[in-house]
Design a protein around this motif. Structure first.
Motif, PDB file in Angstrom:
ATOM      1  N   THR A   1       0.833  -1.194   0.000  1.00 28.12           N
ATOM      2  CA  THR A   1       0.000   0.000   0.000  1.00 28.12           C
ATOM      3  C   THR A   1       0.873   1.251   0.000  1.00 28.12           C
ATOM      4  OG1 THR A   1      -1.723  -1.150   1.232  1.00 28.12           O
ATOM      5  CG2 THR A   1      -1.795   1.244   1.261  1.00 28.12           C
ATOM      6  N   TYR A   2       0.525   2.181  -0.883  1.00 31.94           N
ATOM      7  CA  TYR A   2       1.172   3.483  -0.937  1.00 31.94           C
ATOM      8  C   TYR A   2       0.196   4.487  -0.335  1.00 31.94           C
ATOM      9  CZ  TYR A   2       2.948   7.877  -2.853  1.00 31.94           C
ATOM     10  OH  TYR A   2       3.404   9.160  -2.988  1.00 31.94           O
ATOM     11  N   THR A   3       0.659   5.263   0.625  1.00 29.66           N
ATOM     12  CA  THR A   3      -0.173   6.292   1.235  1.00 29.66           C
ATOM     13  C   THR A   3       0.210   7.638   0.651  1.00 29.66           C
ATOM     14  OG1 THR A   3      -0.380   5.020   3.268  1.00 29.66           O
ATOM     15  CG2 THR A   3      -0.881   7.370   3.399  1.00 29.66           C
ATOM     16  N   LEU A   4      -0.752   8.272   0.010  1.00 31.84           N
ATOM     17  CA  LEU A   4      -0.557   9.601  -0.553  1.00 31.84           C
ATOM     18  C   LEU A   4      -0.821  10.613   0.544  1.00 31.84           C
ATOM     19  CD1 LEU A   4      -0.190  11.594  -2.912  1.00 31.84           C
ATOM     20  CD2 LEU A   4      -2.644  11.334  -3.363  1.00 31.84           C
ATOM     21  N   GLU A   5       0.217  11.339   0.898  1.00 35.08           N
ATOM     22  CA  GLU A   5       0.073  12.358   1.925  1.00 35.08           C
ATOM     23  C   GLU A   5       0.944  13.544   1.558  1.00 35.08           C
ATOM     24  OE1 GLU A   5      -0.085  12.824   6.742  1.00 35.08           O
ATOM     25  OE2 GLU A   5       0.690  10.982   5.880  1.00 35.08           O
ATOM     26  N   ASP A   6       0.291  14.647   1.249  1.00 39.51           N
ATOM     27  CA  ASP A   6       0.979  15.885   0.907  1.00 39.51           C
ATOM     28  C   ASP A   6       0.672  16.890   2.006  1.00 39.51           C
ATOM     29  OD1 ASP A   6       1.927  18.283  -0.082  1.00 39.51           O
ATOM     30  OD2 ASP A   6       1.101  17.999  -2.087  1.00 39.51           O
ATOM     31  N   GLU A   7       1.616  17.065   2.907  1.00 39.45           N
ATOM     32  CA  GLU A   7       1.410  17.969   4.042  1.00 39.45           C
ATOM     33  C   GLU A   7       1.128  19.397   3.592  1.00 39.45           C
ATOM     34  OE1 GLU A   7       0.910  17.417   7.257  1.00 39.45           O
ATOM     35  OE2 GLU A   7       1.042  15.285   6.827  1.00 39.45           O
TER      36      GLU A   7
ATOM     37  N   ARG B   1      -3.580  23.099   4.248  1.00 36.14           N
ATOM     38  CA  ARG B   1      -4.495  24.096   3.684  1.00 36.14           C
ATOM     39  C   ARG B   1      -5.922  23.922   4.191  1.00 36.14           C
ATOM     40  NH1 ARG B   1      -2.738  26.697  -1.348  1.00 36.14           N
ATOM     41  NH2 ARG B   1      -0.528  26.271  -1.492  1.00 36.14           N
ATOM     42  N   LEU B   2      -6.214  22.750   4.715  1.00 36.80           N
ATOM     43  CA  LEU B   2      -7.558  22.502   5.229  1.00 36.80           C
ATOM     44  C   LEU B   2      -7.909  23.504   6.313  1.00 36.80           C
ATOM     45  CD1 LEU B   2     -10.022  20.722   4.981  1.00 36.80           C
ATOM     46  CD2 LEU B   2      -9.047  19.234   6.708  1.00 36.80           C
TER      47      LEU B   2
END
Length: 139
Positions: A124-130, A135-136
């Motif tokens: 599994t690859y976790t996409l996480e762009d801090e 920006r949330l």
């Protein structure tokens, strides 16, 4: 690890890129398909920054195009995934990212950020762009 699980047929993408550019010219009179499409992505992300996840492994290449066009989205990157999940041209990269988004949203819940990129290992690859996650708080 071979991240090839979500790649598209190169000829199919080239044809779709030509088709979408022609449709934009015919329907809206615009010749800059990449510029127009990046504006659409930017507006989507302005409404909900976490929707970057919709683009899955294509996010990093799409983000690079957005940054190259003058949008400030931060400096985080995954060069290895970006190198694999990008087209030969900006138009092809945009089409691939959009095709992934369409297929992904048809089968997965909004906000999903885990993807299997290597069908052989199932890792599994976790996409996480801090940069985008932070920006949330700004919206």
């Amino acid at each position: 690890m071979a991240f090839t699980e979500h790649l598209f047929d190169e000829n199919e993408i080239k044809a779709l890129a030509r088709q979408r550019a022609a449709a934009l010219k015919e329907n809206r009179g615009f010749s800059d398909f990449p510029g127009f499409a990046l504006g659409v992505v930017e507006r989507r992300l302005a409404k909900d920054p976490l929707r970057y996840r919709d683009y899955g492994p294509y996010w990093w290449a799409l983000k690079a195009l957005l940054i190259d066009s003058g949008r400030d989205l931060g400096e985080r990157d995954d060069p290895m995934v970006r190198a694999i999940y990008q087209g030969e041209t900006p138009a092809e990269t945009i089409v691939m990212a959009d095709e992934f988004r369409t297929r992904h949203l048809a089968t997965q819940a909004v906000g999903t950020n885990q993807f299997i990129l290597d069908g052989e290992t199932g890792a599994t690859y976790t996409l996480e762009d801090e940069d985008m996650e932070s920006r949330l708080a700004d919206t």
